[in-house]
Design a protein around this motif. Structure first.
Motif, PDB file in Angstrom:
ATOM      1  N   SER A 118      -0.733 -59.191  30.097  1.00  0.00           N
ATOM      2  CA  SER A 118      -0.775 -58.534  28.801  1.00  0.00           C
ATOM      3  C   SER A 118       0.423 -57.622  28.591  1.00  0.00           C
ATOM      4  N   GLY A 119       1.075 -57.755  27.432  1.00  0.00           N
ATOM      5  CA  GLY A 119       2.217 -56.916  27.110  1.00  0.00           C
ATOM      6  C   GLY A 119       3.563 -57.534  27.448  1.00  0.00           C
ATOM      7  N   GLN A 120       3.549 -58.584  28.278  1.00  0.00           N
ATOM      8  CA  GLN A 120       4.810 -59.244  28.618  1.00  0.00           C
ATOM      9  C   GLN A 120       5.275 -60.125  27.459  1.00  0.00           C
ATOM     10  N   VAL A 121       6.575 -60.407  27.436  1.00  0.00           N
ATOM     11  CA  VAL A 121       7.163 -61.138  26.316  1.00  0.00           C
ATOM     12  C   VAL A 121       7.736 -62.479  26.769  1.00  0.00           C
ATOM     13  N   LEU A 122       7.421 -63.505  25.979  1.00  0.00           N
ATOM     14  CA  LEU A 122       7.932 -64.851  26.212  1.00  0.00           C
ATOM     15  C   LEU A 122       8.941 -65.177  25.123  1.00  0.00           C
ATOM     16  N   LYS A 123      10.117 -65.630  25.546  1.00  0.00           N
ATOM     17  CA  LYS A 123      11.142 -66.076  24.595  1.00  0.00           C
ATOM     18  C   LYS A 123      11.092 -67.600  24.560  1.00  0.00           C
ATOM     19  N   VAL A 124      10.920 -68.152  23.371  1.00  0.00           N
ATOM     20  CA  VAL A 124      10.844 -69.601  23.212  1.00  0.00           C
ATOM     21  C   VAL A 124      12.014 -70.063  22.354  1.00  0.00           C
ATOM     22  N   ILE A 125      12.717 -71.092  22.814  1.00  0.00           N
ATOM     23  CA  ILE A 125      13.800 -71.684  22.031  1.00  0.00           C
ATOM     24  C   ILE A 125      13.387 -73.118  21.718  1.00  0.00           C
ATOM     25  N   ALA A 126      13.359 -73.453  20.423  1.00  0.00           N
ATOM     26  CA  ALA A 126      12.934 -74.783  19.994  1.00  0.00           C
ATOM     27  C   ALA A 126      13.886 -75.323  18.931  1.00  0.00           C
ATOM     28  N   THR A 127      13.897 -76.644  18.787  1.00  0.00           N
ATOM     29  CA  THR A 127      14.731 -77.266  17.764  1.00  0.00           C
ATOM     30  C   THR A 127      13.887 -77.945  16.690  1.00  0.00           C
ATOM     31  N   ASP A 128      12.583 -78.049  16.906  1.00  0.00           N
ATOM     32  CA  ASP A 128      11.690 -78.681  15.929  1.00  0.00           C
ATOM     33  C   ASP A 128      11.411 -77.710  14.782  1.00  0.00           C
ATOM     34  N   PRO A 129      11.845 -78.051  13.536  1.00  0.00           N
ATOM     35  CA  PRO A 129      11.604 -77.156  12.398  1.00  0.00           C
ATOM     36  C   PRO A 129      10.123 -76.840  12.200  1.00  0.00           C
ATOM     37  N   GLY A 130       9.244 -77.753  12.582  1.00  0.00           N
ATOM     38  CA  GLY A 130       7.808 -77.536  12.449  1.00  0.00           C
ATOM     39  C   GLY A 130       7.290 -76.455  13.370  1.00  0.00           C
ATOM     40  N   SER A 131       8.073 -76.116  14.383  1.00  0.00           N
ATOM     41  CA  SER A 131       7.616 -75.114  15.351  1.00  0.00           C
ATOM     42  C   SER A 131       7.492 -73.730  14.726  1.00  0.00           C
ATOM     43  N   VAL A 132       8.211 -73.490  13.610  1.00  0.00           N
ATOM     44  CA  VAL A 132       8.126 -72.173  12.962  1.00  0.00           C
ATOM     45  C   VAL A 132       6.694 -71.901  12.508  1.00  0.00           C
ATOM     46  N   LYS A 133       6.121 -72.833  11.755  1.00  0.00           N
ATOM     47  CA  LYS A 133       4.734 -72.664  11.301  1.00  0.00           C
ATOM     48  C   LYS A 133       3.762 -72.748  12.468  1.00  0.00           C
ATOM     49  N   ASP A 134       4.044 -73.643  13.413  1.00  0.00           N
ATOM     50  CA  ASP A 134       3.171 -73.813  14.577  1.00  0.00           C
ATOM     51  C   ASP A 134       3.056 -72.527  15.387  1.00  0.00           C
ATOM     52  N   MET A 135       4.199 -71.868  15.634  1.00  0.00           N
ATOM     53  CA  MET A 135       4.192 -70.641  16.437  1.00  0.00           C
ATOM     54  C   MET A 135       3.460 -69.512  15.720  1.00  0.00           C
ATOM     55  N   ALA A 177       1.028 -69.869  13.537  1.00  0.00           N
ATOM     56  CA  ALA A 177      -0.395 -70.202  13.602  1.00  0.00           C
ATOM     57  C   ALA A 177      -0.948 -69.940  15.003  1.00  0.00           C
ATOM     58  N   PHE A 178      -0.166 -70.304  16.017  1.00  0.00           N
ATOM     59  CA  PHE A 178      -0.574 -70.089  17.406  1.00  0.00           C
ATOM     60  C   PHE A 178      -0.825 -68.611  17.667  1.00  0.00           C
ATOM     61  N   CYS A 179       0.089 -67.758  17.196  1.00  0.00           N
ATOM     62  CA  CYS A 179      -0.063 -66.321  17.414  1.00  0.00           C
ATOM     63  C   CYS A 179      -1.284 -65.770  16.691  1.00  0.00           C
ATOM     64  N   LYS A 180      -1.517 -66.236  15.464  1.00  0.00           N
ATOM     65  CA  LYS A 180      -2.693 -65.785  14.712  1.00  0.00           C
ATOM     66  C   LYS A 180      -3.972 -66.194  15.428  1.00  0.00           C
ATOM     67  N   GLN A 181      -4.020 -67.428  15.907  1.00  0.00           N
ATOM     68  CA  GLN A 181      -5.222 -67.946  16.561  1.00  0.00           C
ATOM     69  C   GLN A 181      -5.497 -67.277  17.896  1.00  0.00           C
ATOM     70  N   THR A 182      -4.437 -66.946  18.627  1.00  0.00           N
ATOM     71  CA  THR A 182      -4.615 -66.423  19.982  1.00  0.00           C
ATOM     72  C   THR A 182      -4.558 -64.903  20.066  1.00  0.00           C
ATOM     73  N   GLY A 183      -4.098 -64.254  18.982  1.00  0.00           N
ATOM     74  CA  GLY A 183      -4.014 -62.801  18.989  1.00  0.00           C
ATOM     75  C   GLY A 183      -2.753 -62.270  19.647  1.00  0.00           C
ATOM     76  N   ASN A 184      -1.855 -63.177  20.047  1.00  0.00           N
ATOM     77  CA  ASN A 184      -0.579 -62.742  20.602  1.00  0.00           C
ATOM     78  C   ASN A 184       0.321 -62.287  19.459  1.00  0.00           C
ATOM     79  N   ALA A 185       1.271 -61.409  19.749  1.00  0.00           N
ATOM     80  CA  ALA A 185       2.121 -60.834  18.704  1.00  0.00           C
ATOM     81  C   ALA A 185       3.458 -61.543  18.608  1.00  0.00           C
ATOM     82  N   MET A 186       3.805 -61.971  17.385  1.00  0.00           N
ATOM     83  CA  MET A 186       5.125 -62.550  17.134  1.00  0.00           C
ATOM     84  C   MET A 186       6.060 -61.373  16.872  1.00  0.00           C
ATOM     85  N   ILE A 187       6.894 -61.048  17.828  1.00  0.00           N
ATOM     86  CA  ILE A 187       7.793 -59.904  17.705  1.00  0.00           C
ATOM     87  C   ILE A 187       8.950 -60.238  16.770  1.00  0.00           C
ATOM     88  N   SER A 188       9.518 -61.429  16.950  1.00  0.00           N
ATOM     89  CA  SER A 188      10.619 -61.827  16.075  1.00  0.00           C
ATOM     90  C   SER A 188      10.807 -63.333  16.065  1.00  0.00           C
TER      91      SER A 188
END
Length: 76
Positions: free
Chosen positions: A31-48, A50-61
């Motif tokens: 808890s509190g640690q940060v994951l940096k994800v690099i993706a090239t799929d344009p669909g990943s923007v909405k996916d990420m 939604a993922f954060c909303k569903q899981t309660g994780n925070a999208m920092i940027s």
């Protein structure tokens, strides 16, 4: 911003692989640690988002540069 504990390179992967790998990587963090994800799929923007909303994780940027999307996600 280089304040993250783990980096996930999801470049070249298409939905749903970036989100599945992100889920697995987040599960390995504490808890509190940060994951940096690099993706090239344009669909990943909405996916990420939604993922954060569903899981309660925070999208920092989110950022986009040259067709690459970078997400900083903090584990709840």
């Amino acid at each position: 911003m280089s304040d993250f504990q783990q980096e996930l390179d999801a470049r070249g992967l298409n939905c749903p692989l970036p989100i599945l790998r992100t889920k697995k990587a987040i599960n390995g963090l504490t808890s509190g640690q940060v994951l940096k994800v690099i993706a090239t799929d344009p669909g990943s923007v909405k996916d990420m988002e939604a993922f954060c909303k569903q899981t309660g994780n925070a999208m920092i940027s989110t950022a986009e540069a040259g067709g690459e999307y970078t997400f900083m996600i903090q584990k709840a």
